[in-house]
Design a protein around this motif. Structure first.
Motif, PDB file in Angstrom:
ATOM      1  N   UNK A  25       0.930  -1.313   0.078  1.00 25.94           N
ATOM      2  CA  UNK A  25       0.003  -0.022  -0.058  1.00 25.94           C
ATOM      3  C   UNK A  25       0.896   1.319  -0.201  1.00 25.94           C
ATOM      4  N   UNK A  26       1.969   1.306   0.130  1.00 27.54           N
ATOM      5  CA  UNK A  26       2.892   2.303   0.416  1.00 27.54           C
ATOM      6  C   UNK A  26       3.071   2.922  -1.086  1.00 27.54           C
ATOM      7  N   UNK A 189       9.234  10.408   5.324  1.00 21.67           N
ATOM      8  CA  UNK A 189      10.810  10.346   5.386  1.00 21.67           C
ATOM      9  C   UNK A 189      11.632   9.496   4.533  1.00 21.67           C
ATOM     10  N   UNK A 190      11.092   8.203   4.532  1.00 23.13           N
ATOM     11  CA  UNK A 190      12.087   7.180   3.922  1.00 23.13           C
ATOM     12  C   UNK A 190      11.949   7.431   2.271  1.00 23.13           C
ATOM     13  N   UNK A 191      10.988   8.275   1.889  1.00 18.81           N
ATOM     14  CA  UNK A 191      11.245   8.848   0.238  1.00 18.81           C
ATOM     15  C   UNK A 191      11.703  10.142   0.320  1.00 18.81           C
ATOM     16  N   UNK A 194       9.469  15.242   4.410  1.00 12.57           N
ATOM     17  CA  UNK A 194       9.604  15.787   5.736  1.00 12.57           C
ATOM     18  C   UNK A 194       8.449  15.017   6.651  1.00 12.57           C
ATOM     19  N   UNK A 195       7.692  14.137   6.466  1.00  9.15           N
ATOM     20  CA  UNK A 195       6.735  13.279   7.015  1.00  9.15           C
ATOM     21  C   UNK A 195       7.577  12.480   7.707  1.00  9.15           C
ATOM     22  N   UNK A 196       7.826  12.575   9.329  1.00 11.94           N
ATOM     23  CA  UNK A 196       8.582  11.775  10.032  1.00 11.94           C
ATOM     24  C   UNK A 196       8.007  10.903  10.997  1.00 11.94           C
ATOM     25  N   UNK A 270      -1.011   5.259   6.613  1.00 14.30           N
ATOM     26  CA  UNK A 270      -0.937   3.930   5.584  1.00 14.30           C
ATOM     27  C   UNK A 270       0.172   4.180   4.502  1.00 14.30           C
ATOM     28  N   UNK A 271       0.167   5.458   4.006  1.00 16.41           N
ATOM     29  CA  UNK A 271       1.369   5.457   2.950  1.00 16.41           C
ATOM     30  C   UNK A 271       2.631   5.517   3.624  1.00 16.41           C
ATOM     31  N   UNK A 272       3.119   5.776   4.652  1.00 16.24           N
ATOM     32  CA  UNK A 272       4.200   6.007   5.322  1.00 16.24           C
ATOM     33  C   UNK A 272       4.641   4.671   5.954  1.00 16.24           C
ATOM     34  N   UNK A 273       3.531   3.967   6.534  1.00 14.81           N
ATOM     35  CA  UNK A 273       3.669   2.535   7.132  1.00 14.81           C
ATOM     36  C   UNK A 273       4.210   2.772   8.393  1.00 14.81           C
TER      37      UNK A 273
END
Length: 296
Positions: A25-26, A189-191, A194-196, A270-273
């Motif tokens: 789902x990522x 963040x993994x991509x 800034x969303x950590x 969901x997107x960042x798991x």
């Protein structure tokens, strides 16, 4: 932000009380142009607001222009409601930080009304989105405001700083593999984004700003609690710190930013798991776009 007329005018279920991360789902930044969890940007949508000619791009200009950002934000706002509807029934982790359990059926209904089978509520055809600001609301930390929210034809004014907010789904004129794509897309963040680890103002996309404004539209939402407002009964209702646990639940249900941040946390969970931690006062509510706590 709501300017009153008087003042002018699908994913896996939750398991054992916790949210499960669905397989594949990522939605990494490199796949933004590919419909996975997200719907394609061009859908046979019914409920799409109208835009003013002030948003038309200058002749010969290169996208993404403000009109491109707004059209993607229309899709992103409905995406947010779609994510909520896939998880809200079994959500015992995120939901309690924003709303009372006894209000869940009505909260869900409100998201369903706006979502309308992923097509957007028919009422959105009556909405006019512009940069025109007859009420002078675009001051200080304001991103947007809704005028005549109680009427059949509300107007959303997008302030200049709103266009600094990023996109989630495919943005015309800016590919996800472009060198500067992270200037235009919100990302985990993994991509490289800034969303950590914490609920934060970085959740706030232009689509989330629009969703906040949709909550003010009485004729569409018709909430049994009454009008959905800002700062209900004088209690601080803007920003991630105020809406996460701090606002009394009987006030949260009539507070627009509570809906907006709840939907955004579900989406990015969901997107960042990732399971996010609580927002940190003085850090996660200090949006440089607004010089502090933004007021959508």
């Amino acid at each position: 932000m709501h300017v009153s007329q008087i003042s002018l005018l699908t994913l896996s279920a939750c398991i054992a009380g916790s949210l499960a991360f669905p397989g594949n789902s990522r939605d990494s930044l490199s796949r933004r142009g590919i419909p996975s969890v997200n719907k394609p940007k061009v859908l046979s949508r019914r409920g799409v607001p109208n835009t003013g000619t002030d948003l038309d791009p200058p002749d010969g200009s290169s996208p993404p222009q403000n009109i491109d950002k707004v059209e993607t934000a229309f899709n992103d706002a409905i995406e947010l409601t779609s994510y909520v509807l896939t998880l809200i029934d079994s959500d015992t982790d995120i939901y309690p930080h924003y709303f009372a359990d006894g209000d869940k059926a009505e909260i869900k209904r409100i998201f369903q009304v706006i979502n309308n089978g992923d097509k957007g509520a028919d009422f959105l055809n009556n909405v006019f989105v512009t940069t025109s600001d007859p009420s002078g609301c675009c001051t200080g930390a304001t991103l947007a405001c809704t005028q005549d929210a109680e009427l059949d034809n509300p107007q959303i004014t997008l302030c200049s700083q709103a266009f600094q907010k990023k996109a989630v789904t495919a943005l015309d004129g800016k590919g996800p593999n472009d060198a500067d794509s992270l200037d235009f897309y919100a990302a985990c963040k993994a991509d490289g984004g800034e969303i950590d680890q914490n609920v934060s103002y970085v959740f706030n996309t232009l689509g989330m700003t629009l969703l906040h404004e949709y909550m003010h539209m009485d004729k569409m939402v018709q909430a049994s609690f009454g009008s959905i407002v800002d700062d209900p009964n004088g209690n601080p209702g803007y920003g991630p710190v105020n809406v996460y646990d701090n606002l009394a639940k009987d006030q949260a249900r009539i507070n627009a930013d509570s809906y907006a941040y709840y939907a955004s946390e579900v989406l990015w969970h969901i997107l960042c798991q990732t399971t996010f931690q609580a927002p940190r006062p003085g850090t996660d509510d200090q949006d440089p776009t607004c010089g502090g706590v933004c007021q959508p």
